[in-house]
Design a protein around this motif. Structure first.
Motif, PDB file in Angstrom:
ATOM      1  N   LEU A 128       3.182  -2.197 -10.950  1.00 17.55           N
ATOM      2  CA  LEU A 128       1.731  -2.179 -11.157  1.00 17.55           C
ATOM      3  C   LEU A 128       1.375  -2.614 -12.579  1.00 17.55           C
ATOM      4  O   LEU A 128       0.368  -3.287 -12.797  1.00 17.55           O
ATOM      5  CB  LEU A 128       1.176  -0.784 -10.877  1.00 17.55           C
ATOM      6  CG  LEU A 128       1.221  -0.341  -9.408  1.00 17.55           C
ATOM      7  CD1 LEU A 128       0.771   1.116  -9.281  1.00 17.55           C
ATOM      8  CD2 LEU A 128       0.346  -1.249  -8.541  1.00 17.55           C
ATOM      9  N   ARG A 177      -3.999   1.891  -5.038  1.00 17.69           N
ATOM     10  CA  ARG A 177      -3.878   0.523  -5.531  1.00 17.69           C
ATOM     11  C   ARG A 177      -3.494  -0.456  -4.423  1.00 17.69           C
ATOM     12  O   ARG A 177      -3.772  -1.654  -4.524  1.00 17.69           O
ATOM     13  CB  ARG A 177      -2.827   0.466  -6.652  1.00 17.69           C
ATOM     14  CG  ARG A 177      -3.170   1.242  -7.904  1.00 17.69           C
ATOM     15  CD  ARG A 177      -4.399   0.703  -8.616  1.00 17.69           C
ATOM     16  NE  ARG A 177      -4.296  -0.687  -8.999  1.00 17.69           N
ATOM     17  CZ  ARG A 177      -3.743  -1.121 -10.141  1.00 17.69           C
ATOM     18  NH1 ARG A 177      -3.265  -0.241 -11.027  1.00 17.69           N
ATOM     19  NH2 ARG A 177      -3.718  -2.403 -10.413  1.00 17.69           N
ATOM     20  N   GLU A 180      -6.522  -1.952  -2.861  1.00 11.95           N
ATOM     21  CA  GLU A 180      -7.190  -2.737  -3.907  1.00 11.95           C
ATOM     22  C   GLU A 180      -6.484  -4.090  -4.085  1.00 11.95           C
ATOM     23  O   GLU A 180      -7.135  -5.142  -4.211  1.00 11.95           O
ATOM     24  CB  GLU A 180      -7.162  -1.957  -5.222  1.00 11.95           C
ATOM     25  CG  GLU A 180      -7.704  -2.734  -6.419  1.00 11.95           C
ATOM     26  CD  GLU A 180      -7.272  -2.107  -7.738  1.00 11.95           C
ATOM     27  OE1 GLU A 180      -6.930  -2.881  -8.658  1.00 11.95           O
ATOM     28  OE2 GLU A 180      -7.265  -0.866  -7.841  1.00 11.95           O
TER      29      GLU A 180
END
Length: 634
Positions: A128, A177, A180
């Motif tokens: 990430l 995430r 997203e």
């Protein structure tokens, strides 16, 4: 000086090597002329020569093809093509190493390498961080980048070296995430593929939303993406864990509609939810699907099967009376071992773990299992598919590898080269996708020397319980098989060429043994660079005979053959080898089929993976009902 062929750099029919503008050849061209002069000494001879890293084709016309790997003579490009067939034998050079290095050193390439490392280590946090940095720096992301990120988010494993509290934070972060990142993938118009949807379905499962997981799979077809078995897992297992049987059956129906076949883990999940939902009709269906797809069940599946037969619902289901003729008709139609007419009998089930004796008699209930026949048409189709698969795998695509082709075929004269094949007297070697296929050689050999009553995997048999290859043990097995043969002929022994020419084969006694097998047409030596597994399996299937090997045939090569027909064929044809007091003993195939069986009286026998039938007896589940006056056969 007269020219004998068309040399490198000259047009066909021009008569020789072009001179330089000053009338004197450069040194490199002189060396080429000297080399070609030696190679063309066999002008007009219909043969193929392999020399010093080069391939030279000579035909009855003065046309020469040269492909040189020596940097002194060539730039790694063919100078002239004799025929399309000749060109097919040479693999074209790959793309430039410089361009590969440039791609690897680009920001996108470096990001890909780092993300792949994160995927390997399960490091979601670092992945990430790399993703955020890439977006901040304007680095474009490809489908692969997004798929690695989504895979890590759906796995939610953290990095394995953090506290449990931090791991939970990473799990939550991965879920947030993940969606997203997928949204960003759409904004940048990067097309999703099956791996993308599967990762999203796993994220949905992590949110305990199997409905969303299934909806994602249904949307795949609209995007032109075909789902795989793993794509259905999140939705199916999610519904099953929640006890939502009808929704699980809906996922199963969608799978079958798309041609995706369920395996044991999916079938046992459906069986378990059916047992819990007391859907006896579905339990019956899943038992038969396990019979067809799995044959022997894992311990988890065995536990679910036992739970069903010991449940209150199982006691209440079943016909009190049934049509015997209709049941027998179902047995015949199904090929034996099952009838498909539903649960028979009434009352409590007696469930026990047991094993079968050598004749297939259950040691718990005394019922004898049957041997389920193999359809001859299925065997023929399997032999055809095996030949096709072996041709794809047993190829000699580069220069070093297909030297063995000519070692096998050197005694045949090359009579013609055409667009797609090379023809030898009595043999055709197919050329496809720049690869030379060997299968016709073994097929031709088998036609001349077969059929055989048995085929021996020589390498395996000669090494059973031995430190070194043992010809005495191999010969002992061969003699046993010859005595058993109705025609008293020798079995076919398949050995790799290295076993026939080197090591213990060099001893005089073993030489004489190999010579005697060879004279009898009972020895086939597979060429260098080949996998002898293909040869002994192809020979046994082609001759429809016994195969002597302790190879369990479970590696990737045999997985290519599928799980439908091959296990059944192996069960009926494989002879295993054991040793007793230092002497080899043959363990013949069982006289019954090791598969879930449903008897005409309604009892069930389910084989498990516990035990191997060689050292320890296989464990079976026996489920029977007591026959009383209330159960009547019409």
């Amino acid at each position: 000086m007269p020219n004998r062929g068309t040399a490198a750099g000259a047009a066909p029919g021009s008569g020789g090597v072009k001179e330089s503008g000053g009338g004197e050849e450069p040194a490199r061209q002189q060396r080429q002329r000297w080399w070609l002069r030696g190679q063309t000494s066999l002008y007009n001879q219909p043969v193929m020569l392999l020399r010093a890293g080069c391939v030279s084709f000579f035909a009855k016309t003065p046309t020469l093809f040269v492909y040189c790997f020596n940097k002194r003579f060539s730039t790694n490009k063919p100078t002239h093509l004799l025929t399309t067939a000749a060109a097919a034998l040479i693999r074209e050079p790959s793309s430039s190493k410089l361009s590969k290095k440039a791609r690897y050193d680009s920001p996108e390439g470096k990001l890909r390498g780092k993300l792949d490392t994160c995927s390997k280590n399960g490091d979601l946090a670092e992945a990430l961080r790399l993703y955020d940095a890439a977006r901040a720096n304007g680095i474009p992301l490809s489908q692969h980048h997004y798929n690695v990120l989504l895979y890590l988010c759906s796995s939610c494993n953290g990095n394995g070296n953090v506290s449990e509290k931090l791991d939970k934070v990473l799990v939550k972060l991965g879920l947030e995430r993940g969606f997203e990142i997928f949204k960003q993938m759409g904004i940048h118009k990067v097309a999703p593929n099956e791996a993308t949807f599967t990762s999203l379905a796993r994220l949905a499962l992590a949110k305990e939303d199997p409905e969303m997981a299934f909806d994602l799979v249904k949307k795949m077809k609209g995007c032109g993406v075909m789902p795989k078995l793993r794509s259905y897992g999140p939705g199916l297992f999610g519904f099953c864990s929640k006890g939502m049987a009808d929704k699980a059956y809906e996922v199963d129906a969608h799978m079958r509609e798309c041609g995706v076949l369920a395996e044991e883990s999916e079938l046992v999940a459906l069986l378990k939810v059916s047992v819990e939902a007391k859907r006896d009709d579905r339990v019956y269906e899943m038992m038969h699907r396990l019979r067809a797809a799995v044959r022997q069940v894992a311990e988890e599946t065995a536990g679910v099967v036992e739970d069903w037969f010991m449940s209150e619902r199982a006691v209440k289901v079943g016909r009190v009376s049934w049509d015997v003729e209709k049941v027998r008709e179902g047995v015949v139609k199904g090929g034996g071992g099952w009838h498909g007419q539903g649960w028979l009998g009434s009352g409590n089930w007696r469930v026990a773990r047991t094993h079968m004796d050598e004749k297939g008699v259950c040691q718990s209930c005394g019922e004898k299992l049957v041997c389920i026949d193999i359809d001859p048409k299925e065997a023929e189709n399997f032999a055809t598919s095996l030949t096709s698969l072996a041709c794809q795998k047993e190829v000699k695509g580069d220069f070093r590898r297909f030297q063995d082709v000519w070692e096998v075929g050197h005694r045949y004269s090359l009579v013609s080269a055409c667009k797609s094949d090379l023809y030898f007297y009595g043999l055709r070697l197919q050329i496809s996708n720049n690869e030379l296929k060997l299968s016709p050689l073994i097929q031709k050999w088998l036609q001349q020397h077969g059929p055989f009553d048995a085929v021996v995997d020589g390498a395996n048999v000669g090494l059973v319980n031995q430190h070194d290859f043992n010809f005495f043990q191999l010969n002992s097995v061969v003699r046993q098989l010859q005595r058993m043969s109705p025609s008293k002929r020798l079995p076919l022994v398949v050995l790799h060429k290295s076993r026939v020419t080197g090591g213990p084969a060099q001893y005089d006694k073993n030489k004489k043994l190999l010579e005697s097998w060879n004279k009898s047409g009972a020895l086939y030596a597979t060429p260098r660079g080949s996998n002898d597994d293909w040869y002994w399996l192809f020979a046994a299937v082609s001759c429809n005979c016994l195969l002597v090997t302790n190879d369990e045939m479970r590696d990737h090569l045999f997985q290519l053959l599928g799980t439908n027909f091959f296990p059944r064929w192996k069960e009926k044809h494989q002879v295993r080898l054991a040793t007793s007091n230092g002497r080899p003993e043959l363990r013949m195939p069982p006289p019954y089929s090791i598969v879930i069986q449903e008897s005409e009286q309604g009892s069930w026998h389910v084989p498990t993976l516990i035990g191997d039938d060689l050292e320890t007896p296989r464990q079976w589940i026996c489920a029977t009902r007591a026959r009383d006056a209330s159960s009547r056969c019409l």
